[in-house]
Design a protein around this motif. Structure first.
Motif, PDB file in Angstrom:
ATOM      1  N   TYR A   6       6.104   5.711 -11.491  1.00 57.70           N
ATOM      2  CA  TYR A   6       6.375   7.136 -11.405  1.00 57.70           C
ATOM      3  C   TYR A   6       6.252   7.615  -9.969  1.00 57.70           C
ATOM      4  CZ  TYR A   6       1.308   8.258 -11.603  1.00 57.70           C
ATOM      5  OH  TYR A   6      -0.034   8.356 -11.370  1.00 57.70           O
ATOM      6  N   LYS A   8       5.556  10.956  -7.512  1.00 56.57           N
ATOM      7  CA  LYS A   8       4.967  12.295  -7.414  1.00 56.57           C
ATOM      8  C   LYS A   8       5.503  12.946  -6.145  1.00 56.57           C
ATOM      9  CE  LYS A   8       0.550  12.928  -8.053  1.00 56.57           C
ATOM     10  NZ  LYS A   8      -0.924  12.761  -8.026  1.00 56.57           N
ATOM     11  N   TRP A  41      11.046  13.454 -16.524  1.00 57.12           N
ATOM     12  CA  TRP A  41      10.469  14.152 -15.378  1.00 57.12           C
ATOM     13  C   TRP A  41       9.801  15.421 -15.860  1.00 57.12           C
ATOM     14  CZ3 TRP A  41      15.739  13.338 -15.865  1.00 57.12           C
ATOM     15  CH2 TRP A  41      16.491  14.424 -16.254  1.00 57.12           C
ATOM     16  N   SER A  44       3.527  19.135 -12.938  1.00 61.89           N
ATOM     17  CA  SER A  44       2.108  19.110 -13.293  1.00 61.89           C
ATOM     18  C   SER A  44       1.373  20.208 -12.552  1.00 61.89           C
ATOM     19  CB  SER A  44       1.491  17.757 -12.950  1.00 61.89           C
ATOM     20  OG  SER A  44       2.044  16.755 -13.756  1.00 61.89           O
ATOM     21  N   HIS A  59       5.724  17.515  -8.756  1.00 65.04           N
ATOM     22  CA  HIS A  59       6.795  17.180  -9.681  1.00 65.04           C
ATOM     23  C   HIS A  59       6.716  15.676  -9.905  1.00 65.04           C
ATOM     24  CE1 HIS A  59      10.579  17.726 -11.730  1.00 65.04           C
ATOM     25  NE2 HIS A  59      11.087  16.729 -11.054  1.00 65.04           N
ATOM     26  N   ARG A  60       6.834  15.233 -11.149  1.00 66.90           N
ATOM     27  CA  ARG A  60       6.707  13.816 -11.485  1.00 66.90           C
ATOM     28  C   ARG A  60       8.027  13.317 -12.062  1.00 66.90           C
ATOM     29  NH1 ARG A  60       2.082  10.634 -14.737  1.00 66.90           N
ATOM     30  NH2 ARG A  60       3.414   9.090 -15.721  1.00 66.90           N
ATOM     31  N   ASP A  62       9.487   9.908 -13.950  1.00 68.41           N
ATOM     32  CA  ASP A  62       9.133   8.663 -14.630  1.00 68.41           C
ATOM     33  C   ASP A  62      10.324   7.719 -14.611  1.00 68.41           C
ATOM     34  OD1 ASP A  62       6.688   9.810 -15.210  1.00 68.41           O
ATOM     35  OD2 ASP A  62       7.267  10.425 -17.222  1.00 68.41           O
ATOM     36  N   SER A  88       4.630  12.518  -0.662  1.00 69.24           N
ATOM     37  CA  SER A  88       5.275  11.961  -1.858  1.00 69.24           C
ATOM     38  C   SER A  88       4.673  10.588  -2.130  1.00 69.24           C
ATOM     39  CB  SER A  88       6.783  11.848  -1.653  1.00 69.24           C
ATOM     40  OG  SER A  88       7.363  13.125  -1.525  1.00 69.24           O
ATOM     41  N   GLN A 100      -0.281   2.598  -5.068  1.00 69.38           N
ATOM     42  CA  GLN A 100       0.651   3.648  -4.698  1.00 69.38           C
ATOM     43  C   GLN A 100       1.160   3.386  -3.290  1.00 69.38           C
ATOM     44  OE1 GLN A 100      -1.371   7.399  -4.746  1.00 69.38           O
ATOM     45  NE2 GLN A 100      -2.692   6.907  -3.046  1.00 69.38           N
TER      46      GLN A 100
END
Length: 116
Positions: A6, A8, A41, A44, A59-60, A62, A88, A100
């Motif tokens: 995912y 972010k 998407w 959050s 904003h996420r 997937d 990001s 990440q």
């Protein structure tokens, strides 16, 4: 498909049209290389402030991919081309470990380990 990733994207100054551009751009890049697809998407919320209000935090997006190691460079490149802001993040797992990649001031910091 085999693995979940995912993305972010910080929400500061993000517009709906801009966020849709990220989703479409990442999906197009993945599909063109046969590496996967965007599967969902959403946004959050951050922590509650003193007034009880919660601001949009990020904003996420997937993503499901065939091969994490092949998809990561493609996703980083696509995010950079799409103008993703600093902060990001690209979240993924390799084996049982979670990592990440984080976009700094134009450069990506790769494979930062995350605690469980």
């Amino acid at each position: 498909m085999g693995a979940f990733i995912y993305v972010k994207i910080p929400s500061a100054n993000a517009t709906d049209a801009g966020l849709q551009r990220y989703q479409a751009g990442l999906d197009d890049a993945l599909l063109a290389q046969g590496l996967g697809a965007v599967i969902g998407w959403g946004s959050s919320m951050g922590e509650e402030n003193r007034g009880g209000h919660r601001e949009l935090a990020f904003h996420r997006i997937d993503i499901e991919v065939e091969d994490v190691e092949r998809a990561r460079p493609l996703l980083r490149q696509a995010l950079s081309v799409l103008g993703a802001p600093a902060g990001s993040e690209l979240h993924y797992s390799l084996g049982a470990a979670r990592y990440q990649d984080v976009l700094g001031g134009g450069d990506w910091r790769l494979a930062e380990g995350l605690a469980d």
